[in-house]
Write a protein that holds these residues in place. Structure first.
Motif, PDB file in Angstrom:
ATOM      1  N   SER A   1      -2.480  16.449 -10.733  1.00  0.00           N
ATOM      2  CA  SER A   1      -2.556  15.267 -11.344  1.00  0.00           C
ATOM      3  C   SER A   1      -1.858  14.876 -12.481  1.00  0.00           C
ATOM      4  O   SER A   1      -1.289  14.003 -12.757  1.00  0.00           O
ATOM      5  CB  SER A   1      -4.055  15.055 -11.641  1.00  0.00           C
ATOM      6  OG  SER A   1      -4.735  14.656 -10.377  1.00  0.00           O
TER       7      SER A   1
ATOM      8  N   ASP B   1       0.273   3.574  -9.264  1.00  0.00           N
ATOM      9  CA  ASP B   1      -0.932   4.348  -8.647  1.00  0.00           C
ATOM     10  C   ASP B   1      -0.772   5.985  -9.257  1.00  0.00           C
ATOM     11  O   ASP B   1      -1.903   6.489  -9.816  1.00  0.00           O
ATOM     12  CB  ASP B   1      -0.749   4.553  -7.030  1.00  0.00           C
ATOM     13  CG  ASP B   1       0.493   4.772  -6.556  1.00  0.00           C
ATOM     14  OD1 ASP B   1       1.625   4.352  -7.044  1.00  0.00           O
ATOM     15  OD2 ASP B   1       0.464   5.577  -5.642  1.00  0.00           O
TER      16      ASP B   1
ATOM     17  N   THR C   1      -3.677   7.988 -12.030  1.00  0.00           N
ATOM     18  CA  THR C   1      -4.553   9.075 -11.745  1.00  0.00           C
ATOM     19  C   THR C   1      -3.746  10.210 -12.797  1.00  0.00           C
ATOM     20  O   THR C   1      -4.598  11.071 -13.063  1.00  0.00           O
ATOM     21  CB  THR C   1      -4.371   9.606 -10.446  1.00  0.00           C
ATOM     22  OG1 THR C   1      -3.273   9.698  -9.991  1.00  0.00           O
ATOM     23  CG2 THR C   1      -5.654   8.916  -9.721  1.00  0.00           C
TER      24      THR C   1
ATOM     25  N   ASP D   1       0.393  -0.229  -6.556  1.00  0.00           N
ATOM     26  CA  ASP D   1       0.137   0.956  -5.878  1.00  0.00           C
ATOM     27  C   ASP D   1       1.189   0.931  -4.542  1.00  0.00           C
ATOM     28  O   ASP D   1       1.126   0.014  -3.762  1.00  0.00           O
ATOM     29  CB  ASP D   1      -1.254   0.742  -5.038  1.00  0.00           C
ATOM     30  CG  ASP D   1      -1.712   2.115  -4.184  1.00  0.00           C
ATOM     31  OD1 ASP D   1      -1.104   3.202  -4.158  1.00  0.00           O
ATOM     32  OD2 ASP D   1      -2.649   1.854  -3.341  1.00  0.00           O
TER      33      ASP D   1
ATOM     34  N   GLN E   1      -1.446  11.610  -6.068  1.00  0.00           N
ATOM     35  CA  GLN E   1      -3.068  11.977  -6.166  1.00  0.00           C
ATOM     36  C   GLN E   1      -3.842  10.762  -5.840  1.00  0.00           C
ATOM     37  O   GLN E   1      -4.841  10.915  -5.521  1.00  0.00           O
ATOM     38  CB  GLN E   1      -3.427  12.819  -7.284  1.00  0.00           C
ATOM     39  CG  GLN E   1      -2.743  14.030  -7.790  1.00  0.00           C
ATOM     40  CD  GLN E   1      -3.083  15.140  -6.896  1.00  0.00           C
ATOM     41  OE1 GLN E   1      -3.376  14.821  -5.721  1.00  0.00           O
ATOM     42  NE2 GLN E   1      -3.334  16.249  -7.491  1.00  0.00           N
ATOM     43  N   ALA E   2      -3.144   9.525  -6.186  1.00  0.00           N
ATOM     44  CA  ALA E   2      -4.271   8.483  -6.269  1.00  0.00           C
ATOM     45  C   ALA E   2      -4.293   7.835  -4.815  1.00  0.00           C
ATOM     46  O   ALA E   2      -5.193   6.869  -4.395  1.00  0.00           O
ATOM     47  CB  ALA E   2      -3.446   7.181  -7.035  1.00  0.00           C
TER      48      ALA E   2
ATOM     49  N   GLY F   1      -5.352   6.579  -1.284  1.00  0.00           N
ATOM     50  CA  GLY F   1      -6.421   6.429  -0.873  1.00  0.00           C
ATOM     51  C   GLY F   1      -7.869   6.228  -1.732  1.00  0.00           C
ATOM     52  O   GLY F   1      -8.944   6.455  -1.220  1.00  0.00           O
ATOM     53  N   ARG F   2      -7.384   6.437  -3.082  1.00  0.00           N
ATOM     54  CA  ARG F   2      -8.856   6.918  -3.856  1.00  0.00           C
ATOM     55  C   ARG F   2      -8.943   5.870  -5.085  1.00  0.00           C
ATOM     56  O   ARG F   2     -10.018   5.784  -5.882  1.00  0.00           O
ATOM     57  CB  ARG F   2      -8.629   8.282  -4.527  1.00  0.00           C
ATOM     58  CG  ARG F   2      -8.442   9.450  -3.764  1.00  0.00           C
ATOM     59  CD  ARG F   2      -8.514  10.694  -4.375  1.00  0.00           C
ATOM     60  NE  ARG F   2      -8.533  11.771  -3.436  1.00  0.00           N
ATOM     61  CZ  ARG F   2      -7.472  12.576  -3.099  1.00  0.00           C
ATOM     62  NH1 ARG F   2      -6.410  12.417  -3.848  1.00  0.00           N
ATOM     63  NH2 ARG F   2      -7.554  13.525  -2.375  1.00  0.00           N
TER      64      ARG F   2
ATOM     65  N   GLU G   1      -9.909   2.535  -5.647  1.00  0.00           N
ATOM     66  CA  GLU G   1     -11.011   1.626  -5.596  1.00  0.00           C
ATOM     67  C   GLU G   1     -12.284   2.494  -5.947  1.00  0.00           C
ATOM     68  O   GLU G   1     -13.014   2.085  -6.850  1.00  0.00           O
ATOM     69  CB  GLU G   1     -11.301   0.741  -4.223  1.00  0.00           C
ATOM     70  CG  GLU G   1     -10.045  -0.139  -4.051  1.00  0.00           C
ATOM     71  CD  GLU G   1      -8.974   0.207  -3.000  1.00  0.00           C
ATOM     72  OE1 GLU G   1      -8.524   1.287  -3.368  1.00  0.00           O
ATOM     73  OE2 GLU G   1      -8.857  -0.408  -2.046  1.00  0.00           O
ATOM     74  N   ASP G   2     -12.370   3.612  -5.187  1.00  0.00           N
ATOM     75  CA  ASP G   2     -13.509   4.273  -5.623  1.00  0.00           C
ATOM     76  C   ASP G   2     -13.643   5.014  -6.926  1.00  0.00           C
ATOM     77  O   ASP G   2     -14.613   4.951  -7.630  1.00  0.00           O
ATOM     78  CB  ASP G   2     -13.577   5.801  -4.554  1.00  0.00           C
ATOM     79  CG  ASP G   2     -13.924   5.243  -3.065  1.00  0.00           C
ATOM     80  OD1 ASP G   2     -14.619   4.236  -2.887  1.00  0.00           O
ATOM     81  OD2 ASP G   2     -13.870   5.900  -2.183  1.00  0.00           O
ATOM     82  N   ILE G   3     -12.445   5.302  -7.493  1.00  0.00           N
ATOM     83  CA  ILE G   3     -12.289   5.948  -8.721  1.00  0.00           C
ATOM     84  C   ILE G   3     -12.590   4.688  -9.728  1.00  0.00           C
ATOM     85  O   ILE G   3     -13.426   5.114 -10.768  1.00  0.00           O
ATOM     86  CB  ILE G   3     -10.620   6.201  -9.204  1.00  0.00           C
ATOM     87  CG1 ILE G   3     -10.383   7.562  -8.374  1.00  0.00           C
ATOM     88  CG2 ILE G   3     -10.721   6.429 -10.436  1.00  0.00           C
ATOM     89  CD1 ILE G   3      -9.028   7.833  -8.400  1.00  0.00           C
TER      90      ILE G   3
ATOM     91  N   LEU H   1      -6.187   7.269   6.776  1.00  0.00           N
ATOM     92  CA  LEU H   1      -6.774   6.255   5.537  1.00  0.00           C
ATOM     93  C   LEU H   1      -6.956   4.915   5.847  1.00  0.00           C
ATOM     94  O   LEU H   1      -7.505   4.018   5.040  1.00  0.00           O
ATOM     95  CB  LEU H   1      -6.017   6.657   4.043  1.00  0.00           C
ATOM     96  CG  LEU H   1      -6.033   8.000   3.526  1.00  0.00           C
ATOM     97  CD1 LEU H   1      -4.955   8.054   2.441  1.00  0.00           C
ATOM     98  CD2 LEU H   1      -7.441   8.121   2.909  1.00  0.00           C
TER      99      LEU H   1
END
Lengths: 195, 537
Positions: free
Chosen positions: B56, B424, B428, B451, B464-465, B467-468, B470-472, B534
């Motif tokens: 990261s 993006d 991260t 992104d 590393q970002a 697909g992640r 929004e969740d982050i 994804l």
């Protein structure tokens, strides 16, 4: 014997392929070689250059000094002029005449060609048109390399071998079309020199 | 032995693989990226399952490599010079913990700032951490040094810093391979408390590090990479570090130089060799790429020694060296360079035709128009080019992640709305903790995470970002109603402007995610597959 050459173009135009071809030829035949490249930010459509030094003796510097290059090989007319300060008085400028216009203030092309013609030793060719003629529109860089080949102190066969090695991954057709591209570039220069 | 045509960066990679590497940890950064990319595709490394996935950021990379070293295996961390600022905490402390398996930190400096925001010299970090530094002068040395660096690290029980500069890293030459070494076996450190830096333990470890300095200097004295080269003309003595040695040789036919020389490629400086040079010659010229690191040490505060270099104007104070600079320093007449025609215009790098960042900026500029200029804090990536014509869209680019935190600080000061623009992968890398600060205080900022599913500027490495995002953002505590994804296209322009305007009005943290694949990656099959998995495509 040694050849110091500057490769010039715009990011994405394939000057590193020219460099890799000559590099491979040098590797296969026990020449010494140093090749300084530009990576990173400048690759995004900006001006790019590579310094390429080939010799039968050991080479010290990765960079070519001012006014000592034997050749400038450019795939774009303005980019060929950008590094004229490196060319020695008897050196050759080999350049594609087809402009790559990705800036709003690109100069007048005829005026650029007139500047190129002021250089004592020069070869100007429309490599894009030549590539189209042999249905190899992606090989204009190799045509420019062919046009420069008579000035490189390396057997033509070795450069052909270099092409074979570099493009072999992409299949026999791609190898052959690039060998053809190399040849028509070389013939263009030979014709000019004999004229 | 096998011969290969390699970039300096790739020579480091091959040297590490052949030297028994078990894992490389890195975040992409020019001019260091090619080291890890080479290990990812190299056959032997694949067979041995050498770890080579991206990390990261440089700090997580450094720490993971330290963990691998703890476990007895040989590990390498790679980064660009400013990456070492991010990894500095772990790096400096790794000199105190010491290593178990050999640990090499390869840092590529970028003098002349070809692709960087400064030209800091990593040798200062090596001295700061009190560890050996290796600085190759050519690609073969880059290979051999890395090959031996793990043993050097294991011999002294400390990490070793490998310093490259752009011209070594991005210059290709032919190297001869050595015999391939086996990887280390898994093994725990002999002392179970070696890596526990409680003050009582750290004090002892630090004294141990101090006590090793003499032996490290002796090793430099005897190193094959450092050389005293005799010369008849004692009017001048030359210290040539790393690649500067090549530019020196370039200025003499057949490389026969009349002056005595100390060639330096391993630090700490070999004191006896330097003393001999100073005693035998009238004046010293220091040739080094980067800051006047050696020059300052030799010259000293009171300037008792006659030393020429970057500090007295013999060489330029900043920027990278070249054969012409060195020629001038040696007193050679320089042929006046040919003048380039006036018709030339610069061709700066630009975002690609069809790039999603462009549409995001056009929409942002329109949405910001009513608030006036000077409110957009950006970050490091292709989108930094939004600072240039015709966009003039951003007002800052400082370090990885600084967009969000600077926007927050500006909002704290009353500059509302304040906007952050970050990619993006940069998000991260170092944006998440800043976003947490903003959420913790409900700062009125709008964060645009542009992104494109990749680490674009350095050549489209994995992000590393992916697909992640929004969740982050949700996990950090951003209100889900203010996490908005949009497709940055011409067709969607009006909708984008409207959405951004609404979020600028919101008195809290909002995250707007313009999302479109980097056009440089359209032919990347493995990315296409991941995007399908994804549901991003």
């Amino acid at each position: 014997m040694k050849t110091d050459l500057i490769l010039a173009g715009v990011g994405g135009q394939g000057i590193l392929t020219i460099a890799a071809t000559l590099g491979m030829a040098a590797l296969n035949n026990d020449f010494y070689l140093k090749q300084s490249e530009v990576h990173g930010m400048s690759q995004r459509g900006g001006e790019v250059q590579a310094h390429l030094r080939i010799s039968d003796k050991e080479i010290a510097s990765d960079l070519i000094a001012d006014k000592t290059a034997d050749l400038i090989v450019s795939v774009e007319p303005m980019e060929g002029l950008r590094y004229l300060n490196y060319l020695h008085d008897e050196g050759w400028l080999i350049t594609n005449s087809r402009p790559y216009k990705n800036i709003p203030n690109y100069p007048d092309v005829d005026a650029l060609i007139a500047e190129i013609e002021k250089v004592k030793n020069h070869i100007v060719l429309d490599a894009d048109a030549m590539a189209k003629e042999i249905k190899a529109s992606r090989s204009s860089n190799i045509i420019v390399l062919g046009a420069a080949s008579p000035f490189i102190n390396m057997d033509y066969k070795l450069i052909e071998e270099g092409i074979r090695t570099i493009f072999s991954r992409k299949g026999e057709d791609v190898v052959n079309i690039n060998i053809k591209a190399l040849k028509i570039g070389r013939e263009f220069t030979e014709k000019k020199l004999n004229a | 032995m096998q011969k290969l045509l390699l970039l300096g960066a790739e020579a480091v990679a091959q040297g590490a693989i052949d030297g028994g590497l078990s894992g490389v940890y890195a975040y992409p950064g020019t001019p260091s990226t090619e080291i890890t990319e080479y290990i990812q595709r190299e056959k032997l490394a694949q067979e041995r399952k050498v770890h080579s996935q991206w990390s990261s950021n440089e700090k997580t990379a450094m720490e993971a490599a330290l963990g691998m070293s703890y476990s007895g295996k040989r590990a390498m961390v790679c980064m660009k010079h400013v990456g070492l600022n991010v990894a500095a905490d772990a790096f400096i402390n790794s000199a105190i913990t010491g290593v178990n398996g050999g640990l090499v930190i390869t840092v590529a400096d970028d003098p002349s700032m070809h692709s960087s925001q400064n030209e800091q010299d990593s040798r200062f970090y090596g001295k700061f951490a009190m560890v050996p530094i290796l600085e190759p002068s050519n690609q073969q040395e880059a290979y051999e040094m890395t090959y031996h660096a793990f043993e050097l690290s294991e011999k002294f029980g400390v990490p070793v810093l490998m310093r490259l500069t752009t011209r070594i890293s991005h210059s290709r030459s032919i190297i001869k391979r050595k015999e391939v070494k086996n990887e280390n076996e898994l093994s725990l450190p002999g002392d179970p408390r070696q890596f526990v830096l409680l003050p009582s333990i750290a004090k002892g470890r630090y004294r141990g590090l101090i006590n090793k300095q003499v032996a490290m200097e002796m090793d430099s004295e005897e190193s094959a990479f450092n050389e005293y080269i005799e010369g008849k003309d004692k009017s001048l003595g030359i210290i040539a570090c790393g690649i500067a040695y090549n530019y020196l040789k370039e200025n003499y036919k057949d490389s026969t130089i009349p002056y005595p020389i100390v060639k330096i490629s391993q630090y700490p400086l070999p004191r006896t060799k330097i003393e001999k040079l100073v005693n035998e010659t009238n004046e010293i010229l220091v040739l080094e790429e980067g800051y006047p690191f050696v020059e300052e040490m030799i010259k000293g505060y009171l300037e008792k020694e006659k030393v020429k270099g970057r500090l007295d104007g013999t060489l330029p104070r900043d920027g990278e060296l070249n054969p012409d600079h060195v020629a001038k320093a040696l007193g050679f007449e320089i042929q006046k360079a040919g003048k380039n025609p006036e018709i030339l215009v610069p061709r700066p790098p630009a975002m690609c035709v069809g790039c999603g960042h462009i549409d995001a900026y056009i929409a942002l500029n329109e949405a910001m128009a009513e608030y006036g200029a000077g409110r957009v804090f950006a970050d490091i990536g292709c989108y930094t080019l939004g600072a240039l014509e015709p966009y003039n869209a951003i007002n800052s680019c400082v370090d990885m992640g600084a967009s969000i935190t600077m926007a927050k600080g500006a909002a704290d000061a009353g500059l509302v709305p304040a906007v952050a623009v970050i990619g993006d992968s940069t998000f991260t890398h170092s944006g998440m903790t800043g976003l947490l600060d903003a959420v913790a205080e409900n700062a009125p900022i709008t964060v645009i995470i542009s992104d494109n599913f990749t680490t674009g500027m350095t050549g489209q490495q994995d992000s590393q970002a992916l697909g992640r995002i929004e969740d982050i953002c949700k996990g950090i505590g951003v209100d889900p109603e203010h996490i908005i994804v949009m497709n940055p296209t011409k067709k969607n322009h009006d909708l984008m402007v409207k959405t951004i305007k609404e979020e600028l009005e919101y008195q809290g943290v909002s995250v707007v995610i313009p999302r479109r694949q980097c056009i440089q990656t359209v032919r990347n099959k493995s990315l296409a597959e991941k995007l399908r998995e994804l549901n991003l495509k």
